[in-house]
Design an enzyme around this catalytic site. Structure first.
Site, PDB file in Angstrom:
ATOM      1  N   HIS A   1       7.522 -27.799 -42.135  1.00  0.00           N
ATOM      2  CA  HIS A   1       6.198 -27.247 -42.448  1.00  0.00           C
ATOM      3  C   HIS A   1       6.233 -26.484 -43.777  1.00  0.00           C
ATOM      4  O   HIS A   1       5.314 -26.610 -44.590  1.00  0.00           O
ATOM      5  CB  HIS A   1       5.702 -26.341 -41.320  1.00  0.00           C
ATOM      6  CG  HIS A   1       5.015 -27.089 -40.235  1.00  0.00           C
ATOM      7  ND1 HIS A   1       5.681 -27.894 -39.336  1.00  0.00           N
ATOM      8  CD2 HIS A   1       3.701 -27.164 -39.913  1.00  0.00           C
ATOM      9  CE1 HIS A   1       4.811 -28.431 -38.500  1.00  0.00           C
ATOM     10  NE2 HIS A   1       3.603 -27.997 -38.825  1.00  0.00           N
TER      11      HIS A   1
ATOM     12  N   LYS B   1       4.734 -25.919 -27.479  1.00  0.00           N
ATOM     13  CA  LYS B   1       4.693 -25.095 -26.272  1.00  0.00           C
ATOM     14  C   LYS B   1       4.309 -23.679 -26.678  1.00  0.00           C
ATOM     15  O   LYS B   1       4.674 -23.201 -27.745  1.00  0.00           O
ATOM     16  CB  LYS B   1       6.009 -25.130 -25.503  1.00  0.00           C
ATOM     17  CG  LYS B   1       7.190 -24.498 -26.204  1.00  0.00           C
ATOM     18  CD  LYS B   1       8.439 -24.557 -25.351  1.00  0.00           C
ATOM     19  CE  LYS B   1       9.593 -23.907 -26.119  1.00  0.00           C
ATOM     20  NZ  LYS B   1      10.842 -23.977 -25.391  1.00  0.00           N
TER      21      LYS B   1
END
Length: 186
Positions: free
Chosen positions: A43, A108
């Site tokens: 990222h 998650k």
């Protein structure tokens, strides 16, 4: 209900059909199609590329990013364990990627208010994959190809073709939030 049955219906959804699927927080889905793995190091690289007006390793519009770093393949499998990592580590990057028409993210844990706001604005979904179930999820991966940042090892960006990957719509594009609902229940 017998052992092994889910308490709700599961919907089979193709990645290409996510935007029109009408999924709501709490919906169970079996996701099929092309998704991309990227964790925090990837990222950071993607944001740097955007800052430098460079192309990303894959088209973000309509894409699904899975916050995972698959382990090397086991015999007869496309990948080894392929469980989700904590999504909050990508929260500082996610609004920008969502603004470029990212369709969904899989990981998650809860997301920040800024991420949820961007999701609502740009009609993005967030799916939860079950942590600790990396071997189960790996069975859904039919092919895996490294497409960027090989020096990151298992955290490189990979293109996965998945079939019936089990996910739960945790936050929908209208702000419905399964985590908040569960907190209200418990």
């Amino acid at each position: 209900m017998t052992a092994g049955q889910l308490p709700m219906d599961r919907r089979r959804i193709n990645v290409a059909d996510l935007r029109g699927a009408g999924l709501r927080a709490g919906d169970l889905a079996l996701l099929s199609g092309r998704i991309y793995t990227a964790r925090d190091a990837a990222h950071r690289r993607m944001i740097a590329q955007l800052d430098n007006n460079e192309s990303l390793p894959f088209e973000l519009s309509g894409a699904v990013i899975y916050y995972a770093g698959p382990t090397p393949p086991q015999k007869g499998m496309a990948v080894g364990s392929c469980g989700p990592t904590t999504s909050g580590r990508m929260d500082s990057f996610a609004p920008r990627l969502i603004s470029l028409s990212l369709a969904a993210m899989i990981g998650k844990g809860e997301r920040s208010p800024e991420v949820v706001e961007a999701m609502i604005k740009h009609r993005c979904l967030y799916f939860a994959a079950v942590g600790g179930a990396g071997a189960l999820i790996a069975k859904s991966v039919k092919s895996a190809k490294e497409i960027a940042y090989p020096e990151l090892g298992c955290e490189s960006v990979k293109e996965l073709i998945v079939e019936d990957m089990p996910v739960i719509c945790a936050i929908d594009s209208q702000g419905g939030n399964l985590y908040k609902r569960l907190c209200d229940i418990f």
